[in-house]
Write a protein that holds these residues in place. Structure first.
Motif, PDB file in Angstrom:
ATOM      1  N   LEU B 295       0.831  -1.206   0.000  1.00  0.00           N
ATOM      2  CA  LEU B 295       0.000   0.000   0.000  1.00  0.00           C
ATOM      3  C   LEU B 295       0.866   1.256   0.000  1.00  0.00           C
ATOM      4  N   PHE B 296       1.905   1.221   0.828  1.00  0.00           N
ATOM      5  CA  PHE B 296       2.831   2.348   0.939  1.00  0.00           C
ATOM      6  C   PHE B 296       3.461   2.655  -0.419  1.00  0.00           C
ATOM      7  N   GLY B 297       3.985   1.607  -1.054  1.00  0.00           N
ATOM      8  CA  GLY B 297       4.644   1.787  -2.349  1.00  0.00           C
ATOM      9  C   GLY B 297       3.672   2.306  -3.400  1.00  0.00           C
ATOM     10  N   ALA B 298       2.501   1.678  -3.454  1.00  0.00           N
ATOM     11  CA  ALA B 298       1.515   2.082  -4.454  1.00  0.00           C
ATOM     12  C   ALA B 298       1.106   3.538  -4.228  1.00  0.00           C
ATOM     13  N   GLY B 299       0.993   3.912  -2.961  1.00  0.00           N
ATOM     14  CA  GLY B 299       0.634   5.295  -2.639  1.00  0.00           C
ATOM     15  C   GLY B 299       1.682   6.266  -3.152  1.00  0.00           C
ATOM     16  N   ILE B 300       2.952   5.925  -2.951  1.00  0.00           N
ATOM     17  CA  ILE B 300       4.023   6.806  -3.432  1.00  0.00           C
ATOM     18  C   ILE B 300       3.958   6.931  -4.951  1.00  0.00           C
ATOM     19  N   GLY B 301       3.831   5.782  -5.607  1.00  0.00           N
ATOM     20  CA  GLY B 301       3.783   5.794  -7.072  1.00  0.00           C
ATOM     21  C   GLY B 301       2.649   6.660  -7.586  1.00  0.00           C
ATOM     22  N   LEU B 302       1.478   6.444  -6.994  1.00  0.00           N
ATOM     23  CA  LEU B 302       0.298   7.180  -7.432  1.00  0.00           C
ATOM     24  C   LEU B 302       0.461   8.680  -7.183  1.00  0.00           C
ATOM     25  N   LEU B 303       0.996   9.019  -5.999  1.00  0.00           N
ATOM     26  CA  LEU B 303       1.194  10.433  -5.686  1.00  0.00           C
ATOM     27  C   LEU B 303       2.198  11.069  -6.639  1.00  0.00           C
ATOM     28  N   ILE B 304       3.249  10.318  -6.965  1.00  0.00           N
ATOM     29  CA  ILE B 304       4.228  10.848  -7.919  1.00  0.00           C
ATOM     30  C   ILE B 304       3.514  11.183  -9.228  1.00  0.00           C
ATOM     31  N   TYR B 305       2.694  10.246  -9.673  1.00  0.00           N
ATOM     32  CA  TYR B 305       1.999  10.475 -10.938  1.00  0.00           C
ATOM     33  C   TYR B 305       1.062  11.677 -10.842  1.00  0.00           C
ATOM     34  N   ILE B 306       0.337  11.737  -9.753  1.00  0.00           N
ATOM     35  CA  ILE B 306      -0.633  12.825  -9.598  1.00  0.00           C
ATOM     36  C   ILE B 306       0.068  14.182  -9.566  1.00  0.00           C
ATOM     37  N   ILE B 307       1.162  14.258  -8.786  1.00  0.00           N
ATOM     38  CA  ILE B 307       1.869  15.537  -8.691  1.00  0.00           C
ATOM     39  C   ILE B 307       2.475  15.913 -10.036  1.00  0.00           C
ATOM     40  N   ARG B 308       3.067  14.936 -10.708  1.00  0.00           N
ATOM     41  CA  ARG B 308       3.662  15.225 -12.012  1.00  0.00           C
ATOM     42  C   ARG B 308       2.616  15.711 -12.999  1.00  0.00           C
ATOM     43  N   THR B 309       1.437  15.078 -12.959  1.00  0.00           N
ATOM     44  CA  THR B 309       0.446  15.352 -13.979  1.00  0.00           C
ATOM     45  C   THR B 309      -0.372  16.588 -13.679  1.00  0.00           C
ATOM     46  N   TRP B 310      -0.808  16.726 -12.445  1.00  0.00           N
ATOM     47  CA  TRP B 310      -1.708  17.829 -12.133  1.00  0.00           C
ATOM     48  C   TRP B 310      -1.168  18.806 -11.098  1.00  0.00           C
ATOM     49  N   GLY B 311      -0.042  18.461 -10.466  1.00  0.00           N
ATOM     50  CA  GLY B 311       0.467  19.296  -9.377  1.00  0.00           C
ATOM     51  C   GLY B 311       1.205  20.520  -9.871  1.00  0.00           C
ATOM     52  N   GLY B 312       1.682  21.320  -8.927  1.00  0.00           N
ATOM     53  CA  GLY B 312       2.375  22.542  -9.275  1.00  0.00           C
ATOM     54  C   GLY B 312       3.839  22.317  -9.600  1.00  0.00           C
ATOM     55  N   PHE B 313       4.368  21.165  -9.241  1.00  0.00           N
ATOM     56  CA  PHE B 313       5.776  20.875  -9.512  1.00  0.00           C
ATOM     57  C   PHE B 313       5.880  19.819 -10.593  1.00  0.00           C
TER      58      PHE B 313
END
Lengths: 496, 368, 182
Positions: B295-313
């Motif tokens: 769960l931890f790993g999947a969460g990191i992966g997903l967050l990376i994708y979300i930030i890259r795609t829609w985030g400010g950075f």
């Protein structure tokens, strides 16, 4: 493959694979000469201590009963040879505490004169209950190290249908080779013992589990088992703690013993191969359990060996027989390196559950650096065969939160040592859990005592109050009587 | 006399050994990155490490703890190394110095030292630097391999690292691939146009702009697989990180290939691989439970994708790791493994009914 | 401006709510004293300096007396009280816990005066007039009351012997490093 084709993989989750170190597996079993004295602790088993039935100074014969079972769970103790009882006094117990325990000291006379025994004509024809009773009378206990009275485990079949008897030939502890040698050298004897136990239990299926690192033992037992249908040898992976009852049942049958229950509750009973051998000796030859095979090994032992040792022999005699130490031992152990007891010195007797005597050098014990902070690497979680979180339990124990540790499954811990073995921070996890388990018991006992004394104090208070009330009532009564008397006197005076 | 508890033998593992193995696994990718970005990168690595070690020694001394044994367990060096790998290769010396000190003193020692830091210290320092010095932290120079014509020599590099080279950096620096894509998409361009002249092989081999550790995918992968093979890290976290980022990437890329980067770009660009194998697997801040790790790993992966795609950075690995670090205690609490002989809830197994009873009956009868 | 107004209103509202809740759900009596009293040995031995266990319970519950005040209760009582009251247990404030103490009567000096068992709050001493008295270990709380009343000074306190069966693993000796981390 028989019943196992349904189970894809024989094994259990977790566990570790320590260096096997079976350096003595090609050395035949040799008898140890009778020592000058035998020290027989009254407690060599789980349960209550045995009670001596012989007088000080008495001459006893080989196989004679020296101490009868105590109340409840217990086991008798017999004389390993003929000789004189020279003392019954406290003597260092083979126990990590190094505390003494009442011990019968026997001085052999060298004649090894046996006492009379009545042998059954065919032990295989005996009724199951009779077999179990005779096993109990012979003082046989689980010889894999746990030393649980064997007869009790043979009687579990009554009322609970047992389908499978598992014979534990796993010998998963490093160094130990006594079971391996026994299976290789005396397969027929072992098999007969197994079949006697099978008869006592009433199981239709017998699985003899032997770890893959003992191919000769597997071959020998397989050959001996050919005539008997329903008896099957299973090669199990070499993985510690395969020899643990719970893990063995899981590995072989895919069943888990429910928490708080016994294997018998799901129809499985596990016995050790050495126990099977002892059962055969008792029923076929009328020999109670008075000797056992002990592996003497370790990097500090000059000449490792597998010895057949009279019970009560001091560990120092075994070491002397094996040529002493070739280098300074860092640790002396009774049992294997994973679950054995550290000895403070060698003047400790070999007892029924002692399967090995090890003298380990510093390199073998591993780095003995002090405990460092946990880095949460969770190797302990991976190693735990029970699925516990040792790091979380230890953190709670350390801060005194025993209930928290219990909530994390402390009570399910089998103290196998896999977690401590793998911990890169050298945290003595198993030691923490040993401590916590004792602490929980102590707290329970103290609580019970405090409740008891509280009740006593209240009873006393109530009694005091009652006495005071009685006293007051009596005083009042006396006063009333006096008043009445005086009144009567006054009235008498008046009327007079 | 203190009784000695079993076991009486020990696996050849120690904290120091674990740390050194991770450093060893990082070595190929680091060496290649240093080669790619030249002397300034090497100076930055050395400065960050030196300040981190200094911070560790200072904190231990102030706390009155033994300095030697903790300092040489390699954990401070590893933190510094991971931090340096996440910095722009030509960052000035004080970025490395502040980062190294911050990572160890604030990120680790303030929490109580090794094993106590809830957050990954290297990522904490990186985020602190990024927020404090956004300009210096986003100057990505193109690779200029050592000894190549345009690469600064050891002396010129001193100027770059210790000041005075700002003009030179400005002249050649630009956005990383992820940053470039983000800007172009923001301008309304489509991906096909945005990726012009940015071959994916550059990202794969590590010859694109980016931080030191974004470098060569094959070398990072070799290091990661080495760690898994040696049993230093498990497979669960790295795999879950990669899957957590790539599955949504694949899905959205299939739906709208002109506005969402494909999985390969996500895999080879930025710090996904470095995070998956070397940062998310830092044991201290990651869950101890097997399911928790996934769960931890999947969460990191997903967050990376979300930030890259829609985030400010353009890149969100550091944020993703820190966010999931904070969720670790909760994850561990709720995803405890099932104990032998018990249900997940803790009740003893019941073999008297249902599927279990049928199974026991089969075994009882010896059915196939 | 709006933000300040909103926050002020919110603060006032919540404050009023809390005040109302405190009134509405007020706890009438103090059940804590009873709970503490239930944990104490109840022998009124007076070693704490209070007139008896109920008085000590009140003092402990109100925080006037430390949770380590009860010598017969020892460490385990202190731990239970710490859990009940939610306070930090400072074992260093406690006298070195010698573990439970038990009274023992020196039979050669006992004259059978029955003073001690008249005093014993838990009836742990058995015997009769002119007969030697014996302490039952199971019932003795180690309150030392008997020691004071014995005219021949034949009662002493000692810690119970650890036999193999009662032996328990001690806490592992921890290093400086790990203790601090704990």
């Amino acid at each position: 493959m028989g019943v196992f084709s349904v189970f894809k993989r024989i094994g259990f989750p977790g566990g570790v694979h320590p260096d096997e170190q079976k350096i003595s597996n090609n050395l035949p079993i040799r008898p140890l000469p009778m020592p000058r004295r035998l020290y027989l602790p009254l407690q060599q088993h789980i349960g209550s201590p045995a009670e001596p039935v012989i007088a000080l100074g008495a001459r006893v014969l080989r196989g004679q009963l020296l101490a009868r079972p105590g109340s409840g769970l217990s086991a008798p103790i017999h004389a390993p040879t003929s000789g004189r009882i020279i003392a019954i006094e406290p003597f260092t117990a083979p126990h990590p505490s190094g505390l003494p325990i009442d011990t019968i000291i026997l001085e052999p006379d060298g004649h090894d004169e046996p006492c009379d025994v009545v042998l059954p004509i065919d032990p295989m024809a005996l009724e199951p209950e009779v077999i179990a009773a005779k096993v109990g009378e012979a003082g046989i206990v689980g010889m894999g190290g746990a030393a649980f009275p064997a007869a009790v485990k043979l009687n579990l079949g009554a009322g609970r249908p047992i389908h499978t008897l598992i014979i534990n030939g796993g010998e998963c502890e490093p160094y130990l080779t006594c079971d391996d040698r026994l299976m290789r050298e005396r397969p027929e004897t072992v098999l007969e013992g197994i079949r006697l136990m099978q008869r006592a239990i009433g199981a239709w299926r017998v699985l003899i589990a032997i770890e893959a690192n003992k191919p000769q033992a597997i071959a020998a037992i397989e050959a001996a088992a050919i005539p008997f249908t329903g008896v099957q040898v299973v090669k199990v992976p070499t993985r510690y703690p395969m020899g643990s009852e719970k893990q063995m049942i899981q590995a072989l049958l895919g069943l888990e013993v429910p928490a708080g229950k016994l294997g018998a509750d799901i129809g499985v009973i596990v016995h050790n191969v050495a126990t099977a051998h002892a059962v055969q000796q008792a029923l076929r030859h009328g020999r109670p359990l008075t000797s056992r095979i002990v592996t003497v090994s370790g990097g500090a032992i000059a000449k490792p060996a597998n010895l057949e040792v009279p019970l009560g022999t001091l560990a120092s005699e075994l070491v002397a027989f094996c040529g002493g130490f070739k280098r300074e031992p860092t640790r002396l152990l009774l049992g294997g390196p994973m679950m054995g007891h550290a000895l403070h010195h060698l003047d400790v007797p070999i007892v029924k559950g002692s399967n090995g005597l090890l003298a380990l050098s510093a390199e073998e014990v591993g780095h003995e650096s002090s405990e460092r902070p946990c880095i949460r690497c969770s190797r302990c979680v991976e190693a735990c065969p029970l699925g516990l979180l040792p790091l979380e339990m230890a953190a709670r124990v350390r801060s005194g939160d025993m209930d928290g540790a219990a909530d994390y499954g402390l009570g399910d811990c089998i103290s196998c040592g896999s977690c401590s073995y793998t911990c890169p921070a050298d945290i003595p996890l198993t030691h923490y859990f040993n401590y916590a388990k004792g602490e929980l018991v102590r707290r329970r006992q103290e609580k019970a005592k405090s409740e008891e004394t509280r009740a006593l104090a209240q009873a006393r208070q109530a009694r005091m109050e009652r006495l005071a009330a009685e006293k007051k009532a009596k005083a009042a009564q006396r006063k009333a009587e006096r008043e009445a008397k005086r009144k009567a006197e006054r009235e008498g005076e008046k009327s007079a | 006399m203190m009784p000695i508890a079993s076991p009486h033998t020990h696996a050849p593992a120690s904290v120091r050994r674990v740390m050194l193995e991770v450093l060893l696994a990082l070595l190929p990718a680091t060496a290649f990155a240093v080669y790619q970005f030249g002397w300034p990168a090497l100076y930055l690595l050395i400065i960050t490490s030196a300040f981190a070690l200094f911070g560790e020694a200072l904190s231990l001394r102030l706390a009155g703890r033994p300095v030697g044994s903790s300092l040489n367990d390699g954990s401070a060096l590893l933190t510094a190394w991971l931090l340096a790998l996440s910095l722009p290769p030509w960052a000035p010396w004080w970025i490395g110095a502040i980062g190294g000190l911050f990572a160890i003193v604030v990120g680790k020692q303030v929490f109580g030292g090794i094993g106590q830091n809830i957050f990954n210290p290297a990522m904490l320092a990186r985020v602190a630097l990024l927020i404090s010095f956004p300009l210096e932290m986003t100057l990505w120079t193109p690779p200029q391999p050592l000894f190549s014509a345009t690469a600064p020599g050891p002396i010129d590099a001193l100027a770059i690292t210790f000041g005075g080279g700002a003009a030179m950096i400005d002249a050649i620096s630009g956005a990383s691939l992820l940053g470039h894509v983000k800007t172009e998409l923001g301008r309304g361009l489509e991906l096909g146009a945005a990726l012009q002249g940015q071959p994916i092989t550059d990202s794969l081999y590590g010859t694109a702009r980016g931080s030191l550790g974004e470098g060569s995918a094959p070398l990072l992968l070799i290091g990661g697989i080495y760690l898994i093979a040696r049993g230093i890290i498990g497979w669960a976290i790295p795999l879950a990180v990669i899957a957590g980022a790539l599955l949504p990437a694949l899905l959205l890329n299939l739906i709208d290939p002109e506005h969402y980067l494909g999985p390969l770009h996500h895999l080879f660009s930025g710090a996904l691989l470095l995070s998956a194998f070397f940062i998310a697997t830092d044991p201290v801040g990651s869950p101890a439970t097997p399911r928790g790790r996934i769960l931890f790993g999947a969460g990191i992966g997903l967050l990376i994708y979300i930030i890259r795609t829609w985030g400010g950075f353009p890149e969100g690995a550091a944020f993703a790791v820190l966010l999931m670090n904070s969720a670790t205690p909760l994850i561990d609490h709720y995803l405890r493994p099932r104990i032998y002989g018990r249900e997940r809830g803790g009740e003893p197994l019941d073999y008297s009914q249902g599927r279990r009873a049928a199974r026991l009956e089969r075994i009882r009868r010896g059915d196939k | 401006m709006i933000a300040i107004a909103v926050l002020t209103v919110m603060g006032l509202l919540l404050g009023t709510l809390l005040g109302l809740a405190a009134k509405r759900f007020k706890v009438e009596s103090d059940p804590l004293v009873e709970k503490v009293d239930a944990l104490l040995p109840g022998t009124n031995c007076g070693q704490c300096g209070m007139p008896g266990c109920p008085a000590a319970a009140e003092a402990i519950a109100s925080g006037e007396a430390p949770i380590t005040i009860c010598p017969p209760g020892g460490r385990s009582l202190a731990e239970e009280l710490a859990a009940l009251l939610g306070v930090e247990l400072d074992l260093s404030a406690m006298k070195e816990d010698e573990g439970p103490l038990l009274a023992r009567i020196d039979e050669s000096k006992c004259i059978g005066c029955i003073k001690c068992f008249a005093e014993c709050p838990t009836d742990a001493i058995v015997g009769a007039a002119k007969q030697i008295h014996v302490v039952m270990e199971r019932a003795c709380t180690g309150c030392k009351k008997c020691v004071d009343v014995c005219p021949t000074m034949c009662i002493s306190m000692r810690s119970p012997e650890t036999s193999l069966r009662e032996w328990r693993w001690p806490m592992p000796a921890t290093t400086e490093l790990s203790r601090e981390a704990a």
